[in-house]
Scaffold this active site. Structure first.
Site, PDB file in Angstrom:
ATOM      1  CE  LYS B  76      -1.042  -4.724  -2.132  1.00  0.00           C
ATOM      2  NZ  LYS B  76       0.428  -5.080  -2.075  1.00  0.00           N
ATOM      3  CB  SER B 151       2.727  -1.894  -3.446  1.00  0.00           C
ATOM      4  OG  SER B 151       2.090  -3.243  -2.943  1.00  0.00           O
ATOM      5  CB  SER B 175       5.012  -4.761  -1.777  1.00  0.00           C
ATOM      6  OG  SER B 175       5.213  -4.394  -3.114  1.00  0.00           O
TER       7      SER B 175
END
Lengths: 95, 484
Positions: B76, B151, B175
């Protein structure tokens, strides 16, 4: 609790965020909605409840007071927006 | 080859069925061909990936291969990567190339992993739909008109589209779990402090926790083995031995007691989602587990408490972005105040600005007790609900999110509707507990996630429960049409 455009302008000044004139009305409305959501907390009975500091009650770990970091000024300054002779440059603060 | 799990890739590399260069090259080609449709990567590090794949193949030939030697994964874009841009989905960090690796990145490098690139995300991890990314939204591979969740939507979508077999992610209010649910993959948010936050761009430091995302529980266990570590550089890292998370995967579930909180099956839950979750619970009963009705009476206060605590911490954490030392700086500032105001006004997106302002409000003089202190008291009540529940049950199960993936723009101008996406996930962050999501069915061809919440440091048991479910079902193996 109602929040007005002037409150948002003051917060934006404190948080050092320039807000666009065109969107400030919308920002005010959406922040009022968020604050209405969090106002649900006021109905909770929290008498005598200790505010939670850490989920597993951990405490701050201490370490010996010795230098562990090495100087990496050049690596850090290489990614800065403006530097000169090892210093970070900002607009003039004192005349 | 792109359908292989991490466990299968490790076995294939070990047996010599294929090389790291082969699988890495295959996935990079696939990313090049398919990702323009999904936008799941912000940066693809093709050259570096192939170079480290070659090095991994040489290392393996020399007979000295760590667990992830030559295994491709993605990070990420919230984890600092030395020499590779780390944007956090924001214009503010569009030009930020960190001079160091996050501990999580370092841990995977030591385990021998090959990094395919950095995945897309909501700006500063603030969002549940990936619509707040400066790099544009990620499309859900199950339905490109729908959001992938957020997210960590880039990590989840890249897994669903078979562009990577594993990805790192972070979870502050859901998330990891919510995008895993919406994209039909498996994701785990560990206990607070289990995985180092060092080098992970901070959003809300008392809630942020990194974890693995993959296409099976077994793969999440393998990844967590590499990710978790005690890190003296993170003051909240827990100094506790990291067990082998794969050790108990095959334990039978006959003595497992599963708590079913009534608050997670109430109003607002999509009927199709509820049905899929109930059927999953029936499968657990079939395996001998016992379902126990429980109550988490303060659940309704989790979202309000979170939207005080998270913005308050964010307003403090994000004050470091000032246009002086790194990241974005506005053009021609006329004085220092103008430099700060315009750098932050231009560099942050709307949702990030909104949360900073809400946080500044809750922390301002005269309001601190009414908001922040009150929220921390409520947080204690929420934690106590879980402590009471875990006195009688081993794990808690319910839906991960109230409904399957929704259309782009559906909650666009209503932040509160978006915040309620995380109504079932936020409480575990507030309590610091581990939570995971695994696929358990579909509603209109869109995946549904089953959430498992565990007691502190009980990731091994959660992974065991998830793995046993995945041995009996094939939801986690389903792929979107055309991406098999």
């Amino acid at each position: 609790m109602t929040i007005e455009r002037a409150d948002i302008e003051k917060l934006a000044e404190l948080a050092r965020i320039e807000l666009n004139d065109a969107t400030i009305t919308e920002t005010t409305r959406s922040i009022a909605d968020v604050l209405a959501l969090v106002d649900q907390l006021q109905a909770a009975n929290t008498e005598g409840v200790t505010p939670m500091a850490h989920p597993t009650d951990a405490v701050q770990r201490l370490r010996p007071d010795v230098v562990t970091e090495t100087n990496q000024r050049e690596a850090f300054q290489a990614i800065a927006p403006a530097v000169e002779e090892g210093l970070y440059l900002v607009p003039k603060v004192i005349d | 080859m792109h359908n292989k799990t991490l466990a299968e890739i490790i076995a294939g590399l070990n047996s010599g069925a294929f090389s790291s260069v082969e699988i890495t090259g295959h996935l990079l080609n696939r990313i090049r061909q398919l990702d323009p449709q999904y936008n799941s990567f912000i940066t693809v590090t093709a050259e570096a990936a192939l170079a480290s794949a070659e090095a991994a193949d040489r290392q393996r030939a020399s007979g000295n291969a760590p667990l992830f030697c030559g295994v491709p994964i993605a990070h990420k874009d919230i984890f600092c990567t030395n020499g590779v841009r780390t944007s956090c989905g924001s214009k503010m960090l569009d030009n930020f190339v960190p001079p160091y690796d996050a501990t999580v990145v370092e841990n995977f490098a030591q385990a021998g992993a090959v990094i395919l690139g950095k995945t897309n995300m909501d700006e500063f991890a603030m969002g549940s739909s990936n619509e707040t990314s400066y790099y544009g939204p990620v499309k859900n591979p199950w339905d490109v008109n729908c959001v992938p969740g957020g997210s960590s939507g880039g990590s989840a979508a890249a897994l669903a589209a078979r562009l990577t077999p594993g990805a790192t992610a972070t979870d502050t209010g859901g998330s990891i779990r919510q995008p895993a649910a919406l994209c039909g993959v498996t994701g785990l948010k560990p206990t607070y402090g289990r995985v180092s936050r060092w080098g992970m761009v901070a959003f809300a430091s008392s809630l942020d926790q990194a974890g693995p995302m993959a296409r099976s529980a077994e793969d999440c266990a393998l990844m967590l083995n590499a990710m978790a570590s005690f890190d003296p550089r993170d003051s909240t890292s827990i100094d506790r031995e990291v067990p082998d998370y794969t050790a108990n995967l095959n334990q039978p579930l006959s003595s497992l007691k599963i708590g079913i909180p009534k608050e997670y099956f109430g109003e607002g839950l999509n009927p199709g989602t509820e049905q899929a979750v109930r059927e999953a619970l029936t499968e657990y009963e079939k395996q001998g587990a016992t379902l126990v009705d429980i109550s988490l009476p303060h659940s309704h206060l989790a979202v309000p408490a979170y939207y005080v605590i998270a913005p308050a911490e964010a307003s403090a954490n994000l004050s470091r972005f000032d246009g002086v030392r790194y990241g974005y700086r506005c053009e021609d500032p006329k004085d220092l105040r103008d430099l700060y105001m315009r750098t932050r006004g231009e560099g942050f997106g709307d949702e990030v600005k909104r949360r900073i302002l809400v946080g500044a409000y809750c922390l301002s003089a005269g309001y601190y007790d009414a908001y922040y202190r009150k929220a921390q008291q409520v947080r204690h009540l929420i934690k106590q609900d879980f402590v009471d529940a875990f006195a009688t049950v081993d794990v808690i199960m319910g839906p991960t999110s109230p409904s399957p993936a929704f259309a782009f723009g559906a909650k666009g101008d209503d932040p509160v509707a978006m915040y309620l996406e995380d109504v079932f996930t936020i409480a575990t962050n507030l309590a610091g507990l581990p939570g995971m999501s695994l696929p358990c069915g579909f509603v209109d061809n869109r995946p549904v996630g089953l959430q498992i919440i565990g007691n502190y440091f009980d990731e091994g048991l959660m992974l065991n429960a998830a793995h046993q479910f995945q041995r009996a079902t094939d939801w986690h193996q389903r792929a979107p049409e055309g991406l098999e």
